[in-house]
Design an enzyme around this catalytic site. Structure first.
Site, PDB file in Angstrom:
ATOM      1  N   GLY A  44       0.788  -1.223   0.000  1.00  0.00           N
ATOM      2  CA  GLY A  44       0.000   0.000   0.000  1.00  0.00           C
ATOM      3  C   GLY A  44       0.820   1.274   0.000  1.00  0.00           C
ATOM      4  O   GLY A  44       0.294   2.351   0.250  1.00  0.00           O
TER       5      GLY A  44
ATOM      6  N   ASP B 138      -8.991   0.840 -15.781  1.00  0.00           N
ATOM      7  CA  ASP B 138      -9.034   1.494 -14.462  1.00  0.00           C
ATOM      8  C   ASP B 138      -8.188   2.759 -14.433  1.00  0.00           C
ATOM      9  O   ASP B 138      -8.135   3.439 -13.402  1.00  0.00           O
ATOM     10  CB  ASP B 138      -8.575   0.522 -13.364  1.00  0.00           C
ATOM     11  CG  ASP B 138      -7.179  -0.023 -13.604  1.00  0.00           C
ATOM     12  OD1 ASP B 138      -6.948  -0.605 -14.682  1.00  0.00           O
ATOM     13  OD2 ASP B 138      -6.321   0.113 -12.721  1.00  0.00           O
TER      14      ASP B 138
END
Length: 472
Positions: free
Chosen positions: A127, A258
């Site tokens: 992340g 995306d």
């Protein structure tokens, strides 16, 4: 928090509910070192008055902005990645932090992150974002904005004090969290998720959300007609975006579903490159082995992605209307590319046939220049049709060839657009501002080796000065 009267919070996306995003917590970073603060962008949304401490609390600690979204939301979406469908996507290292209105235009803008920690969609990743990746995104966004490309803006870059392991660069490497200011993060893949689940109701909710918040001209329409209208507007916006990329010599590198949004604004800069010289086969990503997203194939890639969006909207809209919308792409792209190239050459349009002839001649001239002729200097030298500058400059010998004679003859028929721009000191330089791979690596080296940010800061200032001179 000292926001200005220009600050207009308007958290709209969260109203869509739990089918569209997941509440998440930001990472707790061991350090918060402010490396880039975009006060120009902050002024456009009323946040320029924050102290550095308040800035870090907002854009490293992600304390909620006044009257805004109460907490971060990791957005849900699917996507085709290199044309392979992936149902495991979503905001894996970012989230939507806040929404607010732009002071000058009233547009709804997002403050969203990259590198802000794990989410339910991290797929085993950490992340995080490398500091180098953050530096590269700042530079890409600044250069594209200067060149008149619809783009997100890098709003904040904070170094976060973690040592990251990466397989594609020397590790351990430094970490950062980036915040970008963008006109929508509603991706084509946002529709794909709900289409894969057969949720026509959620697709219609996204369509209605897009109409209300981004395309109010669609509001008088209803149901499927609104969905087809949304596709038609997304087609036009996407055609404009890719045309501006082509005129700028920009290669995005990862044109997955995306990574394209409904408002036609470029965002999420990973392996991007600017062309050294005219080469339709030039790729930005080392892993793009087949050249799927090479420079010359970008219009095709964007159109393919629009077809995937249309397939989702077919759950709520009539097929013939969607086909008609898609059929508008080719003409829109040609029109937008012609306009973008004339803008870059600094001349006024004369009429469709003459305009297209000039653009075609420009591309042939760029190709004929070969290895010595770089992309950006061509537009710098011939800006506003100023033959004398080009023929007295460092590339005069290249411009003497036969192909350039044809280009020069066509260019001479065009009237300069705002020729007073040539009085800007920028055009007295011998060379234009460029952002080639080697230069970006050169800007990173002193940061990496000596924590010296002076060259990076000077480059951002120089790019902004170039943008002020171009005024595209």
């Amino acid at each position: 928090m000292p926001v200005s009267p220009a600050y207009r919070p308007d958290p709209r996306f969260m109203r869509l509910g739990p089918d569209f995003a997941d509440p998440v917590a930001p990472a707790d970073f061991p350090a918060r070192i402010l490396r880039f603060r975009n006060d120009r962008a902050a002024a456009s949304v009323g946040l320029e008055g924050l102290s550095d401490e308040e800035w870090l609390a907002a854009f490293a600690g992600f304390e909620a902005l006044p009257d805004n979204q109460p907490g971060p939301l990791a957005m849900r979406y699917h996507g085709h990645q290199f044309r392979v469908y992936n149902p495991d996507l979503g905001d894996g290292r970012g989230f939507l932090f806040a929404q607010l209105r732009e002071a000058e235009t009233g547009r709804l803008l997002d403050l969203a992150t990259k590198g802000s920690g794990r989410t339910p969609w991290s797929r085993g990743g950490d992340g995080r974002l490398t500091l180098k990746g953050g530096v590269r995104e700042v530079l890409a966004a600044e250069m594209l904005q200067a060149l008149g490309v619809p783009t997100s803006r890098a709003f904040s870059l904070v170094e976060t004090g973690e040592a990251l392991q990466r397989g594609d660069e020397p590790s351990p490497t430094r970490s950062a969290v980036l915040t970008r200011l963008s006109h929508s993060h509603i991706r084509f893949g946002s529709f794909q998720r709900h289409a894969s689940e057969g949720r026509a109701d959620n697709i219609q909710r996204l369509v209605d959300h897009a109409a209300e918040d981004y395309y109010p001209e669609l509001m008088p329409r209803e149901g499927g007609d609104r969905g087809a209208g949304l596709l038609a507007l997304a087609v036009q916006a996407s055609a404009r975006l890719v045309a501006r990329w082509m005129a700028a010599g920009f290669v995005h590198g990862v044109l997955n579903t995306d990574n394209l949004n409904i408002t036609g604004e470029s965002f999420d800069y990973g392996p991007w490159r600017f062309l050294p010289r005219n080469d339709p086969n030039f790729t930005a990503a080392y892993f793009d082995q087949t050249g799927l997203y090479s420079f010359g194939r970008q219009p095709e890639a964007v159109f393919w992605n629009l077809q995937q969006l249309a397939a989702c909207l077919a759950l709520v809209a009539e097929e013939n209307a969607l086909v008609e919308a898609l059929n508008g792409f080719s003409a829109a792209y040609r029109r937008e590319l012609t306009a973008a190239m004339l803008n870059r050459l600094g001349v006024k349009p004369r009429g469709d046939d003459e305009d297209v002839d000039l653009v075609n001649a420009a591309f042939r001239a760029l190709a004929s220049g070969g290895e010595p002729l770089r992309w950006e200097p061509f537009f710098f030298d011939w800006f506003c049709g100023e033959t004398a500058r080009a023929l007295k400059g460092p590339r005069a010998e290249i411009y003497a060839n036969e192909t350039f004679m044809a280009f020069r003859e066509r260019l001479a028929a065009f009237e300069p657009d705002r020729p007073e721009r040539l009085a800007d000191p920028y055009f007295a330089q011998g060379e234009p501002e460029e952002l080639l791979y080697e230069a970006v690596e050169g800007l990173w080296a002193p940061i990496d080796q000596a924590d010296d940010w002076s060259a990076f800061e000077a480059k951002v200032a120089a790019i902004r000065a170039a943008g002020a001179a171009w005024r595209l």
